[in-house]
Design a protein around this motif. Structure first.
Motif, PDB file in Angstrom:
ATOM      1  N   MET A   1       0.841  -1.181   0.000  1.00  0.00           N
ATOM      2  CA  MET A   1       0.000   0.000   0.000  1.00  0.00           C
ATOM      3  C   MET A   1       0.886   1.245   0.000  1.00  0.00           C
ATOM      4  O   MET A   1       1.887   1.316   0.687  1.00  0.00           O
ATOM      5  CB  MET A   1      -0.929  -0.006   1.202  1.00  0.00           C
ATOM      6  N   ALA A   2       0.496   2.228  -0.761  1.00  0.00           N
ATOM      7  CA  ALA A   2       1.253   3.472  -0.880  1.00  0.00           C
ATOM      8  C   ALA A   2       1.149   4.300   0.396  1.00  0.00           C
ATOM      9  O   ALA A   2       0.179   4.194   1.147  1.00  0.00           O
ATOM     10  CB  ALA A   2       0.728   4.274  -2.060  1.00  0.00           C
ATOM     11  N   ARG A   3       2.143   5.127   0.611  1.00  0.00           N
ATOM     12  CA  ARG A   3       2.082   6.071   1.724  1.00  0.00           C
ATOM     13  C   ARG A   3       1.009   7.110   1.411  1.00  0.00           C
ATOM     14  O   ARG A   3       0.745   7.420   0.259  1.00  0.00           O
ATOM     15  CB  ARG A   3       3.427   6.752   1.926  1.00  0.00           C
ATOM     16  N   GLU A   4       0.416   7.630   2.461  1.00  0.00           N
ATOM     17  CA  GLU A   4      -0.718   8.531   2.306  1.00  0.00           C
ATOM     18  C   GLU A   4      -0.547   9.735   3.222  1.00  0.00           C
ATOM     19  O   GLU A   4       0.020   9.631   4.300  1.00  0.00           O
ATOM     20  CB  GLU A   4      -1.987   7.753   2.666  1.00  0.00           C
ATOM     21  N   VAL A   5      -1.040  10.884   2.769  1.00  0.00           N
ATOM     22  CA  VAL A   5      -1.042  12.090   3.603  1.00  0.00           C
ATOM     23  C   VAL A   5      -2.465  12.596   3.732  1.00  0.00           C
ATOM     24  O   VAL A   5      -3.289  12.385   2.840  1.00  0.00           O
ATOM     25  CB  VAL A   5      -0.140  13.211   3.038  1.00  0.00           C
ATOM     26  N   ALA A  18       4.153  22.211  -4.141  1.00  0.00           N
ATOM     27  CA  ALA A  18       4.330  20.773  -4.371  1.00  0.00           C
ATOM     28  C   ALA A  18       3.976  20.368  -5.802  1.00  0.00           C
ATOM     29  O   ALA A  18       3.172  21.019  -6.463  1.00  0.00           O
ATOM     30  CB  ALA A  18       3.445  19.983  -3.404  1.00  0.00           C
ATOM     31  N   VAL A  19       4.584  19.268  -6.239  1.00  0.00           N
ATOM     32  CA  VAL A  19       4.219  18.647  -7.510  1.00  0.00           C
ATOM     33  C   VAL A  19       2.973  17.807  -7.247  1.00  0.00           C
ATOM     34  O   VAL A  19       2.980  16.938  -6.375  1.00  0.00           O
ATOM     35  CB  VAL A  19       5.350  17.736  -8.043  1.00  0.00           C
ATOM     36  N   VAL A  20       1.893  18.082  -7.990  1.00  0.00           N
ATOM     37  CA  VAL A  20       0.624  17.387  -7.790  1.00  0.00           C
ATOM     38  C   VAL A  20       0.205  16.732  -9.098  1.00  0.00           C
ATOM     39  O   VAL A  20       0.117  17.396 -10.129  1.00  0.00           O
ATOM     40  CB  VAL A  20      -0.494  18.353  -7.322  1.00  0.00           C
ATOM     41  N   TYR A  59       2.700  14.420  -5.036  1.00  0.00           N
ATOM     42  CA  TYR A  59       1.422  14.204  -4.362  1.00  0.00           C
ATOM     43  C   TYR A  59       0.417  13.770  -5.408  1.00  0.00           C
ATOM     44  O   TYR A  59       0.196  14.488  -6.384  1.00  0.00           O
ATOM     45  CB  TYR A  59       0.969  15.481  -3.646  1.00  0.00           C
ATOM     46  N   VAL A  60      -0.165  12.603  -5.215  1.00  0.00           N
ATOM     47  CA  VAL A  60      -1.082  12.023  -6.190  1.00  0.00           C
ATOM     48  C   VAL A  60      -2.500  12.137  -5.654  1.00  0.00           C
ATOM     49  O   VAL A  60      -2.781  11.726  -4.525  1.00  0.00           O
ATOM     50  CB  VAL A  60      -0.724  10.544  -6.472  1.00  0.00           C
ATOM     51  N   ILE A  61      -3.379  12.703  -6.474  1.00  0.00           N
ATOM     52  CA  ILE A  61      -4.752  12.938  -6.038  1.00  0.00           C
ATOM     53  C   ILE A  61      -5.719  12.395  -7.083  1.00  0.00           C
ATOM     54  O   ILE A  61      -5.407  12.353  -8.274  1.00  0.00           O
ATOM     55  CB  ILE A  61      -4.988  14.450  -5.771  1.00  0.00           C
ATOM     56  N   ALA A  77       7.074   2.304  -6.705  1.00  0.00           N
ATOM     57  CA  ALA A  77       7.763   1.120  -7.232  1.00  0.00           C
ATOM     58  C   ALA A  77       8.757   1.497  -8.332  1.00  0.00           C
ATOM     59  O   ALA A  77       9.747   0.799  -8.549  1.00  0.00           O
ATOM     60  CB  ALA A  77       6.747   0.106  -7.760  1.00  0.00           C
ATOM     61  N   ALA A  78       8.500   2.626  -8.998  1.00  0.00           N
ATOM     62  CA  ALA A  78       9.401   3.115 -10.046  1.00  0.00           C
ATOM     63  C   ALA A  78      10.508   4.003  -9.460  1.00  0.00           C
ATOM     64  O   ALA A  78      11.276   4.601 -10.198  1.00  0.00           O
ATOM     65  CB  ALA A  78       8.605   3.892 -11.097  1.00  0.00           C
ATOM     66  N   GLY A  79      10.553   4.098  -8.125  1.00  0.00           N
ATOM     67  CA  GLY A  79      11.630   4.830  -7.463  1.00  0.00           C
ATOM     68  C   GLY A  79      11.318   6.268  -7.107  1.00  0.00           C
ATOM     69  O   GLY A  79      12.196   7.017  -6.691  1.00  0.00           O
ATOM     70  N   MET A  80      10.075   6.682  -7.234  1.00  0.00           N
ATOM     71  CA  MET A  80       9.703   8.061  -6.918  1.00  0.00           C
ATOM     72  C   MET A  80       9.186   8.171  -5.494  1.00  0.00           C
ATOM     73  O   MET A  80       8.666   7.215  -4.942  1.00  0.00           O
ATOM     74  CB  MET A  80       8.636   8.546  -7.891  1.00  0.00           C
ATOM     75  N   ASP A  81       9.336   9.353  -4.931  1.00  0.00           N
ATOM     76  CA  ASP A  81       8.775   9.641  -3.613  1.00  0.00           C
ATOM     77  C   ASP A  81       7.352  10.122  -3.850  1.00  0.00           C
ATOM     78  O   ASP A  81       7.120  11.293  -4.135  1.00  0.00           O
ATOM     79  CB  ASP A  81       9.604  10.708  -2.915  1.00  0.00           C
ATOM     80  N   ALA A  82       6.403   9.205  -3.803  1.00  0.00           N
ATOM     81  CA  ALA A  82       5.015   9.504  -4.132  1.00  0.00           C
ATOM     82  C   ALA A  82       4.112   9.269  -2.936  1.00  0.00           C
ATOM     83  O   ALA A  82       4.245   8.267  -2.236  1.00  0.00           O
ATOM     84  CB  ALA A  82       4.559   8.636  -5.307  1.00  0.00           C
TER      85      ALA A  82
END
Length: 108
Positions: A1-5, A18-20, A59-61, A77-82
């Motif tokens: 599971m991905a990290r979440e904010v 931020a990059v969104v 930040y993915v929305i 999984a592709a190495g990004m801080d998402a």
């Protein structure tokens, strides 16, 4: 599971530039999106990967958080801080934060 904010953490990052990435489809995005969010539909996420800025947290929305969880996991999984934004655009709107309508400021 991905990290979440949560939305408050995201709001602080958003204010700081931020990059969104908005992973909803274009029709959803045009209806209302977080200002500055780049459109990267989940259906074409792989094509967007080379254009995502390196070395920055992304930040993915989405609408509510399900698609962004999946996408953030793929990006990680592709190495990004998402990070996935819990509550998504619906939550953002529900807390009275601003949105814009129309086309992307530049699709990623």
């Amino acid at each position: 599971m991905a990290r979440e904010v949560d939305l408050w953490t995201f709001a602080a990052a958003w204010t700081a530039g931020a990059v969104v990435l908005d992973v909803r489809e274009s029709v959803e995005y045009r209806g209302a999106h977080v200002s500055g969010a780049h459109l990267a539909p989940l259906s074409a996420l792989a094509a967007a990967l080379p254009r995502v800025p390196e070395g920055r947290t992304v930040y993915v929305i989405c609408a509510g958080g399900n698609r962004s969880q999946w996408a953030a996991g793929r990006l990680a999984a592709a190495g990004m801080d998402a990070l996935s934004v819990a509550g998504g655009t619906r939550g953002w709107i529900g807390t009275g934060r601003p949105v814009v309508t129309g086309s992307a400021p530049g699709a990623v």
